[in-house]
Design a protein around this motif. Structure first.
Motif, PDB file in Angstrom:
ATOM      1  N   UNK A 168      18.756   7.759   0.419  1.00 57.96           N
ATOM      2  CA  UNK A 168      19.642   8.266   1.478  1.00 57.96           C
ATOM      3  C   UNK A 168      20.443   7.087   2.010  1.00 57.96           C
ATOM      4  N   UNK A 169      21.778   7.235   2.000  1.00 58.41           N
ATOM      5  CA  UNK A 169      22.632   6.105   2.329  1.00 58.41           C
ATOM      6  C   UNK A 169      23.936   6.585   2.948  1.00 58.41           C
ATOM      7  N   UNK A 170      24.537   5.712   3.770  1.00 64.36           N
ATOM      8  CA  UNK A 170      25.824   6.026   4.396  1.00 64.36           C
ATOM      9  C   UNK A 170      26.993   5.624   3.508  1.00 64.36           C
ATOM     10  N   UNK A 171      27.058   6.121   2.315  1.00 64.01           N
ATOM     11  CA  UNK A 171      28.192   5.897   1.401  1.00 64.01           C
ATOM     12  C   UNK A 171      28.521   4.422   1.228  1.00 64.01           C
ATOM     13  N   UNK A 215       0.823  -1.218   0.000  1.00 62.63           N
ATOM     14  CA  UNK A 215       0.000   0.000   0.000  1.00 62.63           C
ATOM     15  C   UNK A 215       0.861   1.274   0.000  1.00 62.63           C
ATOM     16  N   UNK A 216       1.934   1.247  -0.779  1.00 60.00           N
ATOM     17  CA  UNK A 216       2.748   2.438  -0.992  1.00 60.00           C
ATOM     18  C   UNK A 216       2.041   3.304  -2.018  1.00 60.00           C
ATOM     19  N   UNK A 217       1.727   4.525  -1.640  1.00 59.49           N
ATOM     20  CA  UNK A 217       0.922   5.428  -2.463  1.00 59.49           C
ATOM     21  C   UNK A 217       1.761   5.987  -3.619  1.00 59.49           C
ATOM     22  N   UNK A 218       1.375   5.710  -4.869  1.00 58.02           N
ATOM     23  CA  UNK A 218       2.148   6.209  -6.015  1.00 58.02           C
ATOM     24  C   UNK A 218       2.079   7.721  -6.182  1.00 58.02           C
ATOM     25  N   UNK A 219       1.158   8.379  -5.478  1.00 60.69           N
ATOM     26  CA  UNK A 219       1.015   9.831  -5.599  1.00 60.69           C
ATOM     27  C   UNK A 219       1.871  10.588  -4.582  1.00 60.69           C
ATOM     28  N   UNK A 220       2.461   9.857  -3.642  1.00 56.89           N
ATOM     29  CA  UNK A 220       3.329  10.489  -2.646  1.00 56.89           C
ATOM     30  C   UNK A 220       4.799  10.207  -2.958  1.00 56.89           C
ATOM     31  N   UNK A 221       5.666  11.089  -2.525  1.00 61.17           N
ATOM     32  CA  UNK A 221       7.098  10.893  -2.723  1.00 61.17           C
ATOM     33  C   UNK A 221       7.578   9.695  -1.902  1.00 61.17           C
ATOM     34  N   UNK A 222       8.496   8.939  -2.503  1.00 59.44           N
ATOM     35  CA  UNK A 222       9.038   7.759  -1.844  1.00 59.44           C
ATOM     36  C   UNK A 222      10.531   7.948  -1.613  1.00 59.44           C
ATOM     37  N   UNK A 223      10.937   7.851  -0.353  1.00 59.03           N
ATOM     38  CA  UNK A 223      12.345   7.933   0.033  1.00 59.03           C
ATOM     39  C   UNK A 223      12.808   6.535   0.418  1.00 59.03           C
ATOM     40  N   UNK A 224      13.840   6.043  -0.236  1.00 54.76           N
ATOM     41  CA  UNK A 224      14.432   4.761   0.143  1.00 54.76           C
ATOM     42  C   UNK A 224      15.675   5.056   0.976  1.00 54.76           C
ATOM     43  N   UNK A 225      15.781   4.408   2.126  1.00 59.04           N
ATOM     44  CA  UNK A 225      16.960   4.594   2.969  1.00 59.04           C
ATOM     45  C   UNK A 225      17.647   3.254   3.189  1.00 59.04           C
ATOM     46  N   UNK A 226      18.949   3.322   3.424  1.00 59.26           N
ATOM     47  CA  UNK A 226      19.733   2.134   3.770  1.00 59.26           C
ATOM     48  C   UNK A 226      20.483   2.472   5.056  1.00 59.26           C
ATOM     49  N   UNK A 227      19.856   2.222   6.218  1.00 56.56           N
ATOM     50  CA  UNK A 227      20.414   2.689   7.497  1.00 56.56           C
ATOM     51  C   UNK A 227      21.420   1.739   8.115  1.00 56.56           C
ATOM     52  N   UNK A 228      22.328   1.223   7.303  1.00 55.74           N
ATOM     53  CA  UNK A 228      23.375   0.354   7.831  1.00 55.74           C
ATOM     54  C   UNK A 228      24.574   0.432   6.898  1.00 55.74           C
ATOM     55  N   UNK A 229      25.691  -0.113   7.349  1.00 47.98           N
ATOM     56  CA  UNK A 229      26.908  -0.134   6.540  1.00 47.98           C
ATOM     57  C   UNK A 229      27.695  -1.381   6.901  1.00 47.98           C
ATOM     58  N   UNK A 230      28.565  -1.803   5.988  1.00 52.30           N
ATOM     59  CA  UNK A 230      29.329  -3.023   6.228  1.00 52.30           C
ATOM     60  C   UNK A 230      30.271  -2.874   7.424  1.00 52.30           C
ATOM     61  N   UNK A 231      30.712  -1.641   7.691  1.00 53.13           N
ATOM     62  CA  UNK A 231      31.567  -1.365   8.844  1.00 53.13           C
ATOM     63  C   UNK A 231      30.885  -0.322   9.717  1.00 53.13           C
ATOM     64  N   UNK A 232      30.710  -0.638  10.994  1.00 52.38           N
ATOM     65  CA  UNK A 232      29.919   0.197  11.891  1.00 52.38           C
ATOM     66  C   UNK A 232      30.414   1.636  11.957  1.00 52.38           C
ATOM     67  N   UNK A 233      31.733   1.839  11.915  1.00 52.30           N
ATOM     68  CA  UNK A 233      32.244   3.199  12.077  1.00 52.30           C
ATOM     69  C   UNK A 233      31.956   4.088  10.868  1.00 52.30           C
TER      70      UNK A 233
END
Length: 200
Positions: free
Chosen positions: A106-109, A22-40
């Motif tokens: 949005x991603x941590x490089x 139920x992701x609304x196609x009329x609203x903006x969608x932000x994809x995030x990746x809130x993790x990284x292979x190395x914690x620091x």
């Protein structure tokens, strides 16, 4: 410029997933990746949580997190802490198809930021201890449709090639990008994004 190609079958899978969730196609969608292979190198789950809440509840956008299955525990934390967030757990190719439907990544490089750039998706990268002047990382890769958060810090060696001891660093001052600044830049990129019209 890097390119990645998504098959028609993968695109159809992503569209079916969005309908099912139920992701609304009329609203903006932000994809995030809130993790990284190395914690620091990670901006931090707490900051991603606050950012997601602000995007969803203060500004009416949708947030989707893409994870490999091994990061199920992180996905559960986000689902518990952010009302209205969407989560996908699964193989990389499906994540790529979902990223192709985003208005902003949005991603941590890490890898997903390269994928979104190759797919021509506006991308906000939260750079950490990597040195963009002297390593392989191409800071111009996100220039056309994105933004790179990067801080000059005094705790690298004279060649600016690595962090000074102790390494890995515990202070991570290079990751001190405030939620408010990231939110502000995210909203600016979303205002100029036209991806929504292509998802109908």
């Amino acid at each position: 410029n890097p390119e990645i190609f998504i098959t028609n079958k993968e695109i159809q899978w992503a569209e079916d997933f969005m309908v099912e969730q139920k992701i609304d196609p009329l609203k903006k969608l932000v994809v995030i990746h809130p993790s990284a292979s190395q914690d620091y190198k990670n901006w931090g789950l707490e900051r991603f949580t606050v950012l997601s809440r602000r995007l969803i509840h203060d500004h009416g956008h949708q947030v989707l997190c893409c994870f490999p299955e091994k990061e199920q525990s992180i996905a559960k934390l986000l689902l518990d802490q952010v009302e209205g967030i969407f989560v996908y757990l699964g193989p990389l190719r499906q994540s790529m198809a979902l990223i192709s439907k985003a208005d902003l990544m949005i991603d941590s490089a890490s890898g997903p930021s390269h994928i979104s750039s190759a797919l021509n998706i506006p991308t906000l990268v939260l750079m950490g201890p990597q040195d963009i002047k002297n390593t392989y990382y191409d800071k111009d890769i996100h220039k056309a449709k994105g933004l790179l958060f990067y801080q000059e810090v005094p705790c690298r060696d004279l060649f600016m090639s690595r962090c000074l001891p102790p390494n890995p660093c515990q202070n991570r001052i290079c990751m001190d990008h405030s939620v408010e600044n990231v939110l502000k830049k995210s909203l600016e990129l979303l205002r100029t994004s036209s991806r929504t019209s292509h998802r109908d």
